[in-house]
Structures are given as C-alpha cells and as structure tokens.
Design a protein around this motif. Structure first.
Motif, PDB file in Angstrom:
ATOM      1  N   VAL A 272     -17.062   1.063  32.660  1.00  0.00           N
ATOM      2  CA  VAL A 272     -16.564   0.273  31.530  1.00  0.00           C
ATOM      3  C   VAL A 272     -15.936   1.181  30.474  1.00  0.00           C
ATOM      4  O   VAL A 272     -14.855   0.883  29.948  1.00  0.00           O
ATOM      5  CB  VAL A 272     -17.694  -0.601  30.933  1.00  0.00           C
ATOM      6  N   LEU A 273     -16.591   2.300  30.172  1.00  0.00           N
ATOM      7  CA  LEU A 273     -16.028   3.229  29.181  1.00  0.00           C
ATOM      8  C   LEU A 273     -14.710   3.833  29.663  1.00  0.00           C
ATOM      9  O   LEU A 273     -13.788   4.031  28.864  1.00  0.00           O
ATOM     10  CB  LEU A 273     -17.025   4.331  28.837  1.00  0.00           C
TER      11      LEU A 273
ATOM     12  N   VAL B 230     -12.187   1.100  29.058  1.00  0.00           N
ATOM     13  CA  VAL B 230     -11.934   0.958  27.617  1.00  0.00           C
ATOM     14  C   VAL B 230     -11.095   2.128  27.112  1.00  0.00           C
ATOM     15  O   VAL B 230     -10.126   1.937  26.367  1.00  0.00           O
ATOM     16  CB  VAL B 230     -13.261   0.828  26.828  1.00  0.00           C
ATOM     17  N   TRP B 231     -11.442   3.351  27.532  1.00  0.00           N
ATOM     18  CA  TRP B 231     -10.667   4.529  27.136  1.00  0.00           C
ATOM     19  C   TRP B 231      -9.227   4.398  27.625  1.00  0.00           C
ATOM     20  O   TRP B 231      -8.283   4.696  26.903  1.00  0.00           O
ATOM     21  CB  TRP B 231     -11.313   5.795  27.716  1.00  0.00           C
TER      22      TRP B 231
ATOM     23  N   ILE C 129      -7.574   1.628  28.287  1.00  0.00           N
ATOM     24  CA  ILE C 129      -6.880   0.595  27.518  1.00  0.00           C
ATOM     25  C   ILE C 129      -6.452   1.146  26.164  1.00  0.00           C
ATOM     26  O   ILE C 129      -5.311   0.956  25.726  1.00  0.00           O
ATOM     27  CB  ILE C 129      -7.775  -0.652  27.331  1.00  0.00           C
ATOM     28  N   TYR C 130      -7.368   1.852  25.508  1.00  0.00           N
ATOM     29  CA  TYR C 130      -7.095   2.379  24.173  1.00  0.00           C
ATOM     30  C   TYR C 130      -5.945   3.388  24.194  1.00  0.00           C
ATOM     31  O   TYR C 130      -5.046   3.333  23.370  1.00  0.00           O
ATOM     32  CB  TYR C 130      -8.359   3.014  23.588  1.00  0.00           C
TER      33      TYR C 130
END
Length: 168
Positions: free
Chosen positions: A119-120, A123-124, A126-127
């Motif tokens: 998940v991280l 998320v990373w 995407i960011y």
C-alpha cells in the motif's frame, strides 16, 4: 563508470517483467525469516536488488512506464534532504519489520506488514508518479495478491500438519 552502469540498469528496468517478479521475492524472504536464516535473507535481498536488470531492454516501452521510471530516476538523482532520506529509510525499515514478524512466527503481523509495504509503495507512486502510476499498480497488486495467497496457504498447511498425528 557508476553513472554508465546506472543507466544500463535502468534501461533493463523498463522491462515490466522485472516489476512483476520483484514482489515475489518477498515470499522466500519471509520463508528464510521464518526459518531464522540470515544467510537466506541476505541472498534473497541480493537477488531482489539485482533483479531489476535481469531482463533485456524491451524493444518498445509503454509511455507510462517510461514516465514513471523518469520520475524514479529524478527522485534518486535529485537533491537529498532529511525528509527524503527518512522516507527512503522506510524501505529497509519495512523489510526489517517484515523479517522480524516472520522471525517471531507472527503470521498476522507479517501479513499486515506485507500489505502495508504494498500500500505504501502504491501511495508513494501515486504521490510522486502522477499519471504514470497506472504502470505500477498492476504489478504491485498482482504481487500482493500472490504473496497473500501463498502465505495464507502456507499457514493453512502448517496448521493442518500440526493437527495430524504423526505416522511412522
């Protein structure tokens, strides 16, 4: 010399097959942590780090893959500040937490850490990756589903094995 090698490796990292196999290295990593084998963990980490350039440079590269890798390259070669260093330390820190969970035979925490890592990563991506994140999501989710399935099957097998009396 190092810069040449860096770009040579990145050309091969454009082959998305390496993106699909890399999460699967977490399976032997968890296995060797469960078996408490530092040597096994070290070998898996070496294989994981080198796997990005095992495959040949692809003939054609998806524009999203190219864009995402350019972002990663800019990230790695750009200015490093304290926040970036701390964020980057999450990678070895999360692998250490994963190894620790399986070393202590905690399947639940191991699965939680494994899922948190995926998940991280998403998320990373995407960011920092913006529109190019679509290149990363499929390999990350495929690896996550396979890793969860194999670990759940291994736990089921171990528990079933413990319940059965030994026959000689």
């Amino acid at each position: 010399m190092l810069e040449e090698w860096f770009f040579w490796a990145y050309e091969r990292h454009q082959n998305v097959l390496s993106w699909y196999i890399r999460p699967l290295f977490l399976l032997p990593f968890c296995f060797f942590a469960y078996r408490r084998s530092l040597k096994g963990i070290a070998v898996v980490l070496l294989l994981l780090l080198s796997s990005m350039f095992w495959f040949p440079k692809p003939a054609a590269v998806d524009p999203h893959v190219q864009q995402f890798l350019q972002m990663e390259q800019d990230y790695l070669l750009g200015e490093w500040n304290l926040a970036k260093m701390l964020m980057t330390l999450l990678v070895p820190g999360s692998l250490a937490a994963l190894a620790y969970a399986f070393w202590k035979r905690s399947w639940l925490y191991g699965l939680l850490v494994l899922n948190l890592i995926a998940v991280l990563k998403i998320v990373w991506s995407i960011y920092f990756g913006g529109d190019s994140v679509s290149a990363v999501v499929a390999p990350a989710l495929t690896g996550l589903v396979l890793c969860n399935a194999v670990i759940a099957a291994a736990l089921y097998w171990l528990r079933k094995r413990k319940r059965q009396p030994r026959q000689y």
